[in-house]
Motif scaffolding. Structure first.
Motif, PDB file in Angstrom:
ATOM      1  N   MET A 157       0.836  -1.194   0.000  1.00  0.00           N
ATOM      2  CA  MET A 157       0.000   0.000   0.000  1.00  0.00           C
ATOM      3  C   MET A 157       0.872   1.247   0.000  1.00  0.00           C
ATOM      4  O   MET A 157       1.907   1.294   0.633  1.00  0.00           O
ATOM      5  CB  MET A 157      -0.898   0.013   1.235  1.00  0.00           C
ATOM      6  N   CYS A 158       0.433   2.276  -0.699  1.00  0.00           N
ATOM      7  CA  CYS A 158       1.157   3.537  -0.788  1.00  0.00           C
ATOM      8  C   CYS A 158       0.420   4.574   0.047  1.00  0.00           C
ATOM      9  O   CYS A 158      -0.634   5.070  -0.341  1.00  0.00           O
ATOM     10  CB  CYS A 158       1.236   3.961  -2.251  1.00  0.00           C
ATOM     11  N   ALA A 159       0.984   4.921   1.226  1.00  0.00           N
ATOM     12  CA  ALA A 159       0.286   5.796   2.169  1.00  0.00           C
ATOM     13  C   ALA A 159       0.016   7.173   1.585  1.00  0.00           C
ATOM     14  O   ALA A 159      -0.999   7.808   1.914  1.00  0.00           O
ATOM     15  CB  ALA A 159       1.103   5.909   3.457  1.00  0.00           C
ATOM     16  N   VAL A 211      -0.989   7.948  -1.268  1.00  0.00           N
ATOM     17  CA  VAL A 211      -2.221   7.920  -2.040  1.00  0.00           C
ATOM     18  C   VAL A 211      -3.446   8.035  -1.139  1.00  0.00           C
ATOM     19  O   VAL A 211      -4.540   8.382  -1.591  1.00  0.00           O
ATOM     20  CB  VAL A 211      -2.278   6.640  -2.907  1.00  0.00           C
ATOM     21  N   ASP A 212      -3.283   7.771   0.148  1.00  0.00           N
ATOM     22  CA  ASP A 212      -4.393   7.890   1.094  1.00  0.00           C
ATOM     23  C   ASP A 212      -4.649   9.330   1.531  1.00  0.00           C
ATOM     24  O   ASP A 212      -5.695   9.619   2.122  1.00  0.00           O
ATOM     25  CB  ASP A 212      -4.113   7.040   2.338  1.00  0.00           C
ATOM     26  N   HIS A 213      -3.687  10.252   1.292  1.00  0.00           N
ATOM     27  CA  HIS A 213      -3.845  11.633   1.736  1.00  0.00           C
ATOM     28  C   HIS A 213      -5.115  12.251   1.168  1.00  0.00           C
ATOM     29  O   HIS A 213      -5.498  11.997   0.024  1.00  0.00           O
ATOM     30  CB  HIS A 213      -2.638  12.474   1.307  1.00  0.00           C
ATOM     31  N   ASN A 258      -8.024  11.538   1.707  1.00  0.00           N
ATOM     32  CA  ASN A 258      -9.044  10.515   1.450  1.00  0.00           C
ATOM     33  C   ASN A 258      -9.105  10.094  -0.017  1.00  0.00           C
ATOM     34  O   ASN A 258     -10.114   9.548  -0.484  1.00  0.00           O
ATOM     35  CB  ASN A 258     -10.430  11.020   1.877  1.00  0.00           C
ATOM     36  N   ARG A 286      -7.615   7.701  -1.994  1.00  0.00           N
ATOM     37  CA  ARG A 286      -7.817   6.302  -2.402  1.00  0.00           C
ATOM     38  C   ARG A 286      -9.268   5.867  -2.182  1.00  0.00           C
ATOM     39  O   ARG A 286      -9.879   5.244  -3.054  1.00  0.00           O
ATOM     40  CB  ARG A 286      -6.879   5.371  -1.638  1.00  0.00           C
ATOM     41  N   LEU A 287      -9.812   6.178  -1.011  1.00  0.00           N
ATOM     42  CA  LEU A 287     -11.187   5.765  -0.718  1.00  0.00           C
ATOM     43  C   LEU A 287     -12.175   6.397  -1.694  1.00  0.00           C
ATOM     44  O   LEU A 287     -13.131   5.747  -2.142  1.00  0.00           O
ATOM     45  CB  LEU A 287     -11.553   6.134   0.721  1.00  0.00           C
ATOM     46  N   ASP A 335     -11.730   4.732  -5.110  1.00  0.00           N
ATOM     47  CA  ASP A 335     -12.304   3.385  -5.038  1.00  0.00           C
ATOM     48  C   ASP A 335     -13.831   3.434  -5.063  1.00  0.00           C
ATOM     49  O   ASP A 335     -14.478   2.584  -5.695  1.00  0.00           O
ATOM     50  CB  ASP A 335     -11.832   2.671  -3.770  1.00  0.00           C
ATOM     51  N   ARG A 365      -3.004   2.877  -7.540  1.00  0.00           N
ATOM     52  CA  ARG A 365      -3.711   4.154  -7.691  1.00  0.00           C
ATOM     53  C   ARG A 365      -2.738   5.327  -7.884  1.00  0.00           C
ATOM     54  O   ARG A 365      -3.076   6.478  -7.598  1.00  0.00           O
ATOM     55  CB  ARG A 365      -4.630   4.436  -6.491  1.00  0.00           C
TER      56      ARG A 365
END
Length: 365
Positions: free
Chosen positions: A1-3, A5-7, A9, A11-12, A15, A52
């Motif tokens: 997982m690439c953290a 990309v979560d910045h 929100n 990735r969510l 998705d 992503r």
């Protein structure tokens, strides 16, 4: 997982956009015929994985050019990212047929899944050809879905910006298809007699087939959506193109030396598939007679054993080709980061692009 990309929100949200599109597509398939439902299931399976990174480059290109972290344009940037992921899915379905790949993201490649389905059902005809046909159609479905998601993303966006985004997406698609053809042609052309020319053709193919749509065009899509001026677009272009090539070169290194439990592909699969890479071209240029002979004899042999893979890895490493390719990755990355430093961008977009660049070239996945 690439953290990274979560910045914000991201990735969510990407998705969620993909889930909505897959549900919409699956409902349309079911309404036509339940016999087609396996297509939707396979698309959902492929889209369930992935880094992503393309969506991230589009989004953070948007933010670095002044795009807001909330509101309709932000939602458009997320959906443009989802369109890029659908476009990539299309390319992957087609790639796996062209490369005769066995796996993708740790699972059987789609054409293998449908070939097995054909065998299990006892249907008439050639199972492999059936599987390849199904995978080609899956890629086409994803390409249509990508265009539909892009069109939906641009509803309500200023017409000039929307047209720039659309034109850039279309240009990206054309370039990738030409790059795919160049890759097919490269695999059929003579190889090894002129390693410098081999490498030059390979790098042209890499830039068209993968590098541009991995980084360059996602950045430009986000920048256009934010209304970036010509100077900013040129600076992002100077950042994205060398970084995209470094991205693909890292992929090539992982295709030979990567950990299969992380990459999701069997170790050494690129050697079995006979991929004409810079790594291979440099082995032919820098290696001794024995190393060149081994690579010429074994590259593209689908029946390579683990001992064969180890011998080829040793030849690539001992020839100096691995070190030379790593040096090229470092040089391209330095070019990209210099362009990023000079670009008239804003934070947190600029700082996040630095982090994405680092992940792109140092990744193990």
């Amino acid at each position: 997982m690439c953290a990274v990309v979560d910045h914000e929100n991201l990735r969510l949200d990407v998705d969620a956009a993909l889930s909505r599109k897959v549900a919409e597509l699956s409902a349309q398939i079911a309404a036509i015929s339940p016999d087609g439902e396996a297509l939707g299931e396979q698309i959902a399976s492929l889209l369930g994985g992935g880094k992503r990174l393309r969506a991230a480059f589009a989004y953070w290109g948007f933010r670095a050019c002044g795009g807001s972290a909330a509101g309709p344009k932000r939602q458009a940037a997320v959906r443009v990212g989802a369109a890029l992921e659908l476009f990539q899915a299309s390319a992957l379905f087609h790639d796996d047929v062209l490369d005769a790949a066995e796996t993708r993201r740790g699972h059987l490649a789609a054409h293998r899944v449908f070939a097995a389905r054909h065998v299990a059902a006892g249907w008439a005809g050639d199972a492999d050809r059936f599987g390849e046909g199904a995978a080609i159609l899956l890629g086409d479905l994803c390409l249509i879905a990508a265009q539909r998601e892009l069109s939906a993303a641009l509803i309500g966006i200023d017409s000039d910006r929307a047209e720039q985004v659309r034109a850039t997406f279309d240009r990206m698609g054309t370039e990738v298809m030409i790059g795919q053809f160049l890759d097919v042609q490269l695999s059929a052309q003579p190889w090894g007699d002129d390693p410098l020319a081999d490498e030059e053709r390979t790098r042209v193919t890499v830039c068209a087939r993968s590098a541009s749509y991995s980084v360059r065009y996602p950045l430009l899509l986000g920048a256009h959506l934010a209304g970036a001026d010509e100077a900013t677009l040129a600076a992002l272009d100077a950042f994205g193109l060398p970084l995209g090539e470094a991205f693909q070169l890292r992929d090539d290194v992982l295709g030979v030396f990567g950990d299969s439990s992380i990459t999701g592909k069997p170790s050494g699969d690129d050697l079995r598939e006979g991929k004409r890479t810079v790594l291979a071209a440099r082995t032919m240029r820098l290696g001794n007679a024995a190393q060149r002979s081994l690579l010429s004899a074994k590259l593209g042999d689908p029946d390579l054993t683990e001992d064969d893979i180890c011998a080829l890895r040793a030849a690539i490493t001992d020839s100096g080709a691995l070190a030379a390719t790593e040096a090229l990755i470092a040089d391209l990355t330095a070019q990209a980061l210099a362009a990023l430093t000079a670009a008239p961008l804003t934070d947190p977009g600029r700082s996040t692009l630095y982090k994405l660049a680092d992940i792109t070239v140092r990744r193990t996945f």
